[in-house]
Design an enzyme around this catalytic site. Structure first.
Site, PDB file in Angstrom:
ATOM      1  N   ASP A  82      -4.556  -2.478   1.308  1.00 40.42           N
ATOM      2  CA  ASP A  82      -3.723  -1.495   2.002  1.00 40.42           C
ATOM      3  C   ASP A  82      -2.455  -1.226   1.198  1.00 40.42           C
ATOM      4  O   ASP A  82      -1.585  -2.090   1.096  1.00 40.42           O
ATOM      5  CB  ASP A  82      -3.366  -2.051   3.383  1.00 40.42           C
ATOM      6  CG  ASP A  82      -2.411  -1.176   4.168  1.00 40.42           C
ATOM      7  OD1 ASP A  82      -2.288   0.022   3.845  1.00 40.42           O
ATOM      8  OD2 ASP A  82      -1.782  -1.691   5.121  1.00 40.42           O
ATOM      9  N   ASP A 105      -1.075   6.074   1.291  1.00 38.04           N
ATOM     10  CA  ASP A 105      -1.436   4.895   2.081  1.00 38.04           C
ATOM     11  C   ASP A 105      -2.954   4.779   2.240  1.00 38.04           C
ATOM     12  O   ASP A 105      -3.557   5.472   3.054  1.00 38.04           O
ATOM     13  CB  ASP A 105      -0.748   5.002   3.453  1.00 38.04           C
ATOM     14  CG  ASP A 105      -0.980   3.794   4.338  1.00 38.04           C
ATOM     15  OD1 ASP A 105      -1.730   2.881   3.946  1.00 38.04           O
ATOM     16  OD2 ASP A 105      -0.397   3.754   5.440  1.00 38.04           O
TER      17      ASP A 105
END
Length: 423
Positions: free
Chosen positions: A126, A310
């Site tokens: 992530d 992201d």
């Protein structure tokens, strides 16, 4: 029916080293590839969106950024520049809190090893967060099905003495921080901070919606909830990487995705289109979008807008102003709002006409109709779109709806993000 796409990464030895771009030179060893496979939890394999899971996901993203914004201020002594554009929701008292909720979304995960001798785990990669956590062997039945970390079995583990709180929406529990050696893609991150979780919520049930064991953030230390350095920083400082670069190709097509640590795989993208934009403020992979357009018409409000790249967020989430302008005058477009967040649907027979284009560094990158269309509503002839809005947010989170259309390069040393057209 509910749709949850799970994208699994499997670490393999590279047969030959992926070629590095001309401005990335290997100084030792070779790059390591992590191959990704994709599968769907949908009963019939089709994409049908479920509104309840979308609300959960959008709520998670807000809590995630509330936590990391607070971490930034705690770590630097100053509010993040985007905090004035973001209404940070109040959360419980924090001592290194990490938000934990089920993503109900695309999860890009792969194998890591922790400790000496190595204990194997899978973790989500992530770029929108900076911390690494896995279940502790002290975690009770809530962690059943997941591999669990036993620090006593590792000769290199050291208890940092720092407790932390794992938060998942309305609940919370405690965990412990350790320092131990972590191995990913053949590289060693020595004395890496690892959060050992004591409890997982029901959303982390391995058999239902969360196959990986934990999460590995790839952001900068400024947004870290823990006391130690994030994984990417540790790898950067180790001197083991040919270059402090990670290259992503994300795809919902099985076998078509991979992550490369230490360089990029130029066989997957057109090198002449690789366009870098600088990180404007370390913490997040924060850049500036030149603009967003649809059908050749630019959304004026999106010009020179701040954005965060992201991989841990499925959708594109932007301000209400940008989103409302994007959807203006689209026949049959409908907004569904709950609290601060809104998602849109468009009639399925015309949704492909209104896919967005993002421009970075002067080069446009198109979002495919397949990526933008998140699937039909069971109860109507409308399809959910890949751009949502948060009225508490004055910037854009560029998630996988966009990133599945480009080869994306996260360059830690030069603090920049690269985008290229896929082959």
């Amino acid at each position: 029916m509910k749709f949850t796409a799970i994208c699994a990464l499997f670490v393999v030895a590279a047969i030959g080293s992926p070629t590095l771009p001309p401005n990335v030179h290997s100084n030792m060893g070779h790059t390591q590839r992590i191959l990704l496979n994709s599968k769907s939890n949908a009963a019939n394999g089709s994409r049908v969106f479920d509104p309840s899971t979308m609300w959960e996901q959008l709520g998670f993203v807000h809590r995630k950024y509330s936590a990391t914004m607070r971490a930034y201020e705690r770590n630097t002594g100053s509010p993040h520049s985007l905090s004035s554009r973001f209404n940070v929701h109040s959360v419980a008292k924090r001592d290194g809190n990490v938000p934990l909720v089920n993503y109900y979304a695309d999860l890009w995960y792969g194998e890591i090893e922790v400790g000496t001798p190595p204990q194997k785990f899978t973790a989500v990669f992530d770029t929108g967060s900076s911390d690494l956590f896995i279940p502790s062997n002290k975690c009770p039945v809530t962690c059943d099905g997941h591999e669990q970390y036993d620090p006593a079995a590792s000769s290199t583990a050291k208890d940092s003495g720092e407790p932390f709180v794992l938060m998942y929406g309305s609940g919370e529990t405690s965990g412990e921080e350790y320092v131990d050696d972590v191995f990913v893609g053949g590289y060693k991150a020595e004395k890496q901070t690892v959060g050992a979780a004591l409890v997982y919520s029901a959303e982390f049930n391995k058999d239902v919606s969360f196959p990986p064991d934990g999460l590995s953030g790839l952001g900068f230390p400024e947004i870290s909830e823990f006391e130690g350095s994030p994984l990417f920083q540790t790898l950067d400082e180790s001197g083991e990487l040919p270059q402090s670069v990670i290259g992503f190709k994300l795809s919902t097509t099985p076998g078509a995705s991979e992550m490369v640590i230490g360089g990029t795989n130029t066989s997957l993208y057109h090198s002449e289109t690789l366009t870098y934009v600088p990180v404007t403020e370390k913490g997040y992979w924060q850049v500036v979008i030149d603009g967003i357009s649809r059908s050749g018409e630019e959304v004026i409000e999106s010009q020179a807008a701040p954005a965060i790249i992201d991989t841990g967020t499925t959708m594109i989430i932007t301000s209400s102003t940008i989103a409302q302008s994007f959807y203006a005058n689209i026949p049959g477009a409908k907004a569904q709002t709950r609290g601060a967040v809104t998602y849109w649907t468009i009639p399925c027979n015309i949704i492909n006409l209104y896919v967005p284009t993002f421009t970075f560094g002067g080069r446009p990158f198109n979002v495919s109709a397949e990526a933008f269309n998140l699937g039909p509503d069971d109860l109507s002839s409308d399809c959910m779109t890949g751009i949502a809005a948060d009225s508490d947010m004055g910037f854009t989170i560029v998630g996988d709806v966009m990133l599945t259309n480009t080869y994306t390069v996260f360059d830690y040393t030069n603090a920049r993000v690269g985008f290229a057209d896929l082959v």
